[in-house]
Scaffold this motif. Structure first.
Motif, PDB file in Angstrom:
ATOM      1  N   ASP A 250       0.850  -1.198   0.000  1.00 16.14           N
ATOM      2  CA  ASP A 250       0.000   0.000   0.000  1.00 16.14           C
ATOM      3  C   ASP A 250       0.887   1.250   0.000  1.00 16.14           C
ATOM      4  OD1 ASP A 250      -2.186   1.690   0.254  1.00 16.14           O
ATOM      5  OD2 ASP A 250      -2.546   1.248   2.367  1.00 16.14           O
TER       6      ASP A 250
ATOM      7  N   GLY B 138      -5.637   7.135   4.208  1.00 20.71           N
ATOM      8  CA  GLY B 138      -6.129   5.756   4.349  1.00 20.71           C
ATOM      9  C   GLY B 138      -5.471   4.805   3.358  1.00 20.71           C
TER      10      GLY B 138
ATOM     11  N   TYR C 111      -5.701  -9.203   8.398  1.00 26.22           N
ATOM     12  CA  TYR C 111      -4.817  -8.340   7.598  1.00 26.22           C
ATOM     13  C   TYR C 111      -3.546  -8.107   8.395  1.00 26.22           C
ATOM     14  CZ  TYR C 111      -3.401  -3.763   5.546  1.00 26.22           C
ATOM     15  OH  TYR C 111      -2.719  -2.709   4.980  1.00 26.22           O
TER      16      TYR C 111
ATOM     17  N   ASN D 116      -5.163  -5.844  11.205  1.00 25.69           N
ATOM     18  CA  ASN D 116      -6.533  -5.376  11.067  1.00 25.69           C
ATOM     19  C   ASN D 116      -7.427  -6.615  10.987  1.00 25.69           C
ATOM     20  OD1 ASN D 116      -5.937  -2.593  11.018  1.00 25.69           O
ATOM     21  ND2 ASN D 116      -5.325  -2.772   8.888  1.00 25.69           N
TER      22      ASN D 116
ATOM     23  N   ARG E  73      -9.990  -7.291   9.193  1.00 30.32           N
ATOM     24  CA  ARG E  73     -10.836  -7.154   7.995  1.00 30.32           C
ATOM     25  C   ARG E  73      -9.934  -7.055   6.771  1.00 30.32           C
ATOM     26  NH1 ARG E  73      -8.465  -2.521   6.918  1.00 30.32           N
ATOM     27  NH2 ARG E  73      -8.202  -1.000   8.570  1.00 30.32           N
TER      28      ARG E  73
ATOM     29  N   GLY F 158      -8.020  -5.242   3.757  1.00 29.69           N
ATOM     30  CA  GLY F 158      -7.413  -3.919   3.608  1.00 29.69           C
ATOM     31  C   GLY F 158      -8.152  -3.109   2.565  1.00 29.69           C
ATOM     32  N   ASP F 159      -8.023  -1.820   2.709  1.00 32.57           N
ATOM     33  CA  ASP F 159      -8.599  -0.910   1.730  1.00 32.57           C
ATOM     34  C   ASP F 159      -7.501   0.094   1.407  1.00 32.57           C
ATOM     35  OD1 ASP F 159     -10.207   0.627   0.189  1.00 32.57           O
ATOM     36  OD2 ASP F 159     -11.708   1.057   1.721  1.00 32.57           O
ATOM     37  N   PRO F 160      -6.817   0.007   0.301  1.00 34.47           N
ATOM     38  CA  PRO F 160      -7.204  -0.554  -0.984  1.00 34.47           C
ATOM     39  C   PRO F 160      -6.914  -2.031  -1.266  1.00 34.47           C
ATOM     40  CG  PRO F 160      -5.152   0.669  -1.223  1.00 34.47           C
ATOM     41  CD  PRO F 160      -5.576   0.820   0.203  1.00 34.47           C
ATOM     42  N   GLU F 161      -6.163  -2.761  -0.445  1.00 32.00           N
ATOM     43  CA  GLU F 161      -5.642  -4.057  -0.903  1.00 32.00           C
ATOM     44  C   GLU F 161      -6.734  -5.064  -1.275  1.00 32.00           C
ATOM     45  OE1 GLU F 161      -4.655  -2.379   1.819  1.00 32.00           O
ATOM     46  OE2 GLU F 161      -2.580  -2.798   2.348  1.00 32.00           O
TER      47      GLU F 161
HETATM   48  N1  GLY Z   1      -4.402  -0.365   3.740  1.00 31.46           N
HETATM   49  C1  GLY Z   1      -4.649   0.159   5.016  1.00 31.46           C
HETATM   50  C2  GLY Z   1      -5.853  -0.378   5.689  1.00 31.46           C
HETATM   51  O1  GLY Z   1      -6.616  -1.132   5.129  1.00 31.46           O
HETATM   52  O2  GLY Z   1      -6.071  -0.050   6.837  1.00 31.46           O
END
Ligand code: GLY
Length: 437
Positions: free
Chosen positions: A214, A228, A274, A290, A292, A294-297
């Protein structure tokens, strides 16, 4: 099968896309995400209001709920849904402590002798922080113990000038109970390259996904404020050019041992874990977990999943997870965000997205924090607007596709042009060579 996806962002849009052909799909989301609204029945509401989410799930005879963001997990949404006989892809409040309580996570590593930890200490008295930092012979990282949406971490040498500023910040965190705890955690600053491994877990078995990287800084060349995440890439062999198979395997072993330890200490962990790692000169170390995707992954991984996602969800909740397979392709995701982001300067402005053109070049688009209003137009809100993803046989090609897709999105927006480029990846490889000596 009736499946509910909780959450509003691009991560949830990607989850919905991966499920849409194999179930009756429902969504509970705060904004009207146009990508989700097209493919799911939905209700708009605060996804952190777990009573309301559970009511919606019960009314719609939901069989499996997939929880996107961490906030409802931290409030016990899974416990609530399970009481109503709804199975969940996402950990219960006890197992989610791996993200929501950083002292739980670090203590778990110590108690179960899991490798890849770092020097840390949890404090609840300011005098102890002073004494600790006066003797600390390396740069410190100050973290609230609970959830702060990624905005609570401050590093000496980056956001904090010196240990004096670290002390002052730590006091503020404790006094204001940032993240919900009157405590603060101080860790050593790790030097290396960050990478992500996400894995499916049914409580006993772990199936890891390809590694990704990321880009948290807002601007090209790792400049500007932390966000983020501005985009991410993954490679066709599941590794990264600076991450060997040996170090990937070490990171996965850390995650496997964590899953075993959580089951003993709290409750079996069912969902997506994560792992955010730092590859240091002596191998991977765990920065944090995390509970959950990832965002963006998530946007890199879900379009490449070969095992149908509905089968993965069923295996997670039923406890018979096998290896989940992924297409051997590279991917590059770029987030397109409102000008000024991460400050919330350009809220409620219209953007236009030529989805047909984006699809015609083989790219994918996932909507994030935007809102489709009654006039059918798409408006920005306070955060990232949408992600585009290029998928090809190598990162270079994927990057070109993602970059081209950005041309078909118009508005008061920006994105990082350097994510996934050869130059930037070479810098990562050089950095690792430099620190490994
Ligand atoms: N890529 C960072 C997150 O999902 O928190």
């Amino acid at each position: 099968m009736r499946v509910l996806v909780v959450g509003t962002g691009a991560r949830e849009n990607a989850i919905c896309e991966s499920l849409k052909n194999d179930c009756e799909l429902f969504s509970y989301m705060s904004n009207k995400n146009p990508g989700i609204a097209k493919i799911a029945k939905f209700k708009q509401g605060n996804e952190g209001n777990i009573e309301e989410v559970a009511k919606y799930a019960v009314e719609n005879n939901i069989e499996i709920a997939v929880i996107g963001p961490e906030a409802p997990l931290g409030k016990g949404i899974v416990n609530k849904l399970e009481k109503n006989n709804i199975k969940c892809v996402g950990p219960n409040i006890e197992a989610a402590k791996i993200e929501t309580d950083k002292s739980f996570m670090r203590n778990l590593f110590e108690k179960y002798n899991i490798e890849g930890s770092l020097i840390y200490k949890v404090f609840d008295k300011y005098e102890d922080i002073e004494a600790f930092l006066d003797d600390f012979d390396r740069d410190a990282v100050v973290k609230p113990v609970g959830l702060t949406g990624g905005k609570g971490v401050k590093i000496v040498g980056e956001h904090l000038k010196d240990n004096q500023e670290a002390k002052e910040y730590a006091k503020k965190v404790m006094d204001n109970k940032r993240g919900g705890f009157p405590q603060v955690i101080i860790e050593e600053r790790l030097i290396g390259e960050e990478f992500t491994i996400q894995a499916f877990s049914d409580g006993k078995n772990l199936s890891p996904m390809p590694a990704a990287q990321d880009h948290p800084y807002a601007f090209e060349g790792e400049k500007g404020p932390i966000t983020g995440g501005m985009g991410s890439y993954s490679d066709k062999n599941g590794l990264l050019q600076f991450l060997s198979q040996e170090n990937y395997d070490k990171a996965v072993k850390i995650m496997e041992e964590t899953i075993t330890a959580i089951a003993k200490e709290a409750s079996p962990y069912k969902g997506i874990l994560y792992g955010q790692f730092m590859l240091c000169s002596d191998g991977p170390r765990l920065i944090e977990y995390n509970a959950r995707f990832g965002d963006p992954e998530a946007m890199n991984m879900l379009p490449l999943i070969k095992t149908p996602m509905i089968e993965v969800c069923k295996a997670i909740v039923d406890g018979n997870l096998d290896i989940v397979e992924f297409e051997p392709k590279a991917s590059v995701c770029k987030y397109i965000v409102p000008e000024g982001y991460p400050e919330t300067k350009h809220i409620d402005e219209v953007i236009s997205v030529d989805e047909e053109k984006i699809k015609s070049i083989g790219a994918k688009v996932f909507y994030a924090a935007v809102n489709q209003k009654e006039d059918d137009k798409i408006y920005t809100s306070s955060s990232r607007a949408l992600g585009v993803v290029g998928i090809a046989d190598n990162i270079n090609e994927s990057e070109k596709i993602a970059e081209k897709a950005c041309e078909y999105v118009k508005g008061n927006l920006y994105h990082r042009k350097d994510i996934g480029t050869e130059d930037l990846i070479q810098k990562r490889i050089n950095h690792m060579k430099e620190i490994s000596g």
